[in-house]
Design an enzyme around this catalytic site. Sequence first.
Site, mmCIF file in Angstrom:
data_model
loop_
_atom_site.group_PDB
_atom_site.id
_atom_site.type_symbol
_atom_site.label_atom_id
_atom_site.label_comp_id
_atom_site.label_asym_id
_atom_site.label_seq_id
_atom_site.Cartn_x
_atom_site.Cartn_y
_atom_site.Cartn_z
ATOM 1 N N ARG A 302 -37.211 -20.918 14.420
ATOM 2 C CA ARG A 302 -36.236 -21.143 13.355
ATOM 3 C C ARG A 302 -35.690 -22.572 13.381
ATOM 4 N NH1 ARG A 302 -33.379 -15.096 13.518
ATOM 5 N NH2 ARG A 302 -34.977 -14.143 12.195
ATOM 6 N N TYR A 438 -40.365 -17.915 5.603
ATOM 7 C CA TYR A 438 -40.824 -17.394 6.896
ATOM 8 C C TYR A 438 -39.831 -17.648 8.029
ATOM 9 C CZ TYR A 438 -43.333 -22.021 7.387
ATOM 10 O OH TYR A 438 -43.712 -23.334 7.436
ATOM 11 N N GLU A 439 -40.084 -16.949 9.129
ATOM 12 C CA GLU A 439 -39.190 -16.907 10.297
ATOM 13 C C GLU A 439 -37.806 -16.359 9.941
ATOM 14 O OE1 GLU A 439 -40.637 -17.043 12.907
ATOM 15 O OE2 GLU A 439 -42.437 -18.083 12.231
ATOM 16 N N GLY A 440 -37.771 -15.382 9.052
ATOM 17 C CA GLY A 440 -36.520 -14.806 8.585
ATOM 18 C C GLY A 440 -36.061 -15.544 7.351
#
Length: 580
Positions: A302, A438-440
């Site tokens: 993140r 992406y990545e949350g």
Amino acid sequence: MTPYTAATQDQLLAIRICGGIEELAASERFAAAEPDMVEAIVEGIGAFAAGEWAPLNRIGDTEGAQLQNGVVRLPDGFAEAYEAYVEQGWNAISAPAEFGGQGLPSVLGCNVLENLGTANFAFNLLPMLSIGAVEALEDHGSAAQKALYMPRLVSGEWSGTMNLTEPQAGSDVGALRTTAVPIEDGEHAGKYRITGQKIYITWGEHELARNIIHLVLARTPGAPEGSRGISLFVVPKYLVNADGSLGPKNDLRCVSLEHKLGINASPTCVMSYGDNGDCIGELVGAENRGLAAMFTMMNSARINVGSQGVQIAERALQQAVHYAADRVQSARAGAPDRTAVPIIEHPDVRRMLMRMKALTEGMRALLYYTAGQVDRGTLGNEAAALRGEVLVPLIKAWGTDTGVEVASIGVQVHGGMGFVEETGAAQHYRDARIAPIYEGTNGIQAADLVTRKLGFESGGVFAALMADIARDATDEPALFALAGDCAAIGVWMRDEASLDDRLAGSVPFCEMCAVAVAGWQMLRQKNAVEAGAATSLAAVKPATTRFFLDHIVPEAAGLKASAVAGASGLYELSALQLAG
């Protein structure tokens, strides 16, 4: 496409002032991060990225990754560029020394990724995921797993991936169905047979590294439902012998590549495990503790995805400035001489370019401040570690949203030529759009801030951050007021607002907080430059900081009403009415 030139001086300033590299170097662990070493790394990776990776950016977009007979092929030049990256040791900058890394602060590892990603956004996803795999194994792997996998992951000889998403399990990871069944006897006794399919696996198959170490989330028999029943497994592309040599290929394959809006040189794979019932994996950590282990990798990712906002913004900025300086169109408004001038002389183009530059520098300042807090946490500073946790959703969400904004402005500066693929401006915009997802997703990042991070030490961690900003911004009324608003909204969200109201205001609140921290860090940079640091930026940094404080900060303050508006207005229409 305009050639890439590393923003070395602004990076060094951010590393020193926001990352606090000199303070980190005073510790025994990071003592090697002396000024000469820091400059050599920043200048060296900038030159490498510009010379080796940047020339492949356009061909990577136009030709992309291709799946041929089960093997992913990259355009000519990628294999040689990756080999050069490994040989020069760039993958090992911040990796642990005991496994062949240089053991330097993550602030410097962050700089390596910034330069590589600005040079070649899609290619940079390969080392970014590998670095996350190193961190996950370092924190959660057994001694045997570390000894077997870490040295080659650290060197870059092998690459790593993260396997979470399934067709029915996106953000809700607890819905995954991939299984891991213990092997009771035979040569693989004590390991597991992995069966399932994963989607959106970045660099899940390629031939640039000699082996790919997949970190896969799966369920063991009888595991609890939901996220409480998830375990983490190491699943190598090629099985690894006890001496580290490669054995036979594991029972896994790339089924297909996704056809995407951008990042075409990054193979985004649909991976199938155990088609023949013989995919071998090793448990990492304890059963049913996989999500906690994976969060180590996700936290790193993140921050590094937040860095992608900086990367794409810097590349789009450079291209826009170059185009605006060359493109001659119309006389300057009000000028007695009616001779046409480069569009960089027109006020509105200047406004766009100054916005791009101020936002890029603000993101960079926030990025290195976040990385510096993480490094202090590594040294045992618990307060810094908690502050770093609060900063992660800010850099990931605001950084990536702002990267898209800057890339979009870059297209606008080009005018109609920006909408034409040949100029390359559109590629930056297309590439940037995945980062907020992406990545949350960024909505998840904002939700994490208001539902979890605000509560650290009963709100004390967040309150201290905003108090630090206010203390240094007493002569900057807009920034001082923004920090006060963020602090007050934080108290309201934590102590009074319903969960729905918090979530409804989370995205504007997250942006307010990110801009407050970024503005603070830019102010610190400006003060340092005016005191004699970074003389090459003596004219530039005060101007971009002034623009940020006078334009970006007041805009963020205007989000206050949205942050506290509550959720009721979101539900005045039924789902059917929204659709109609």
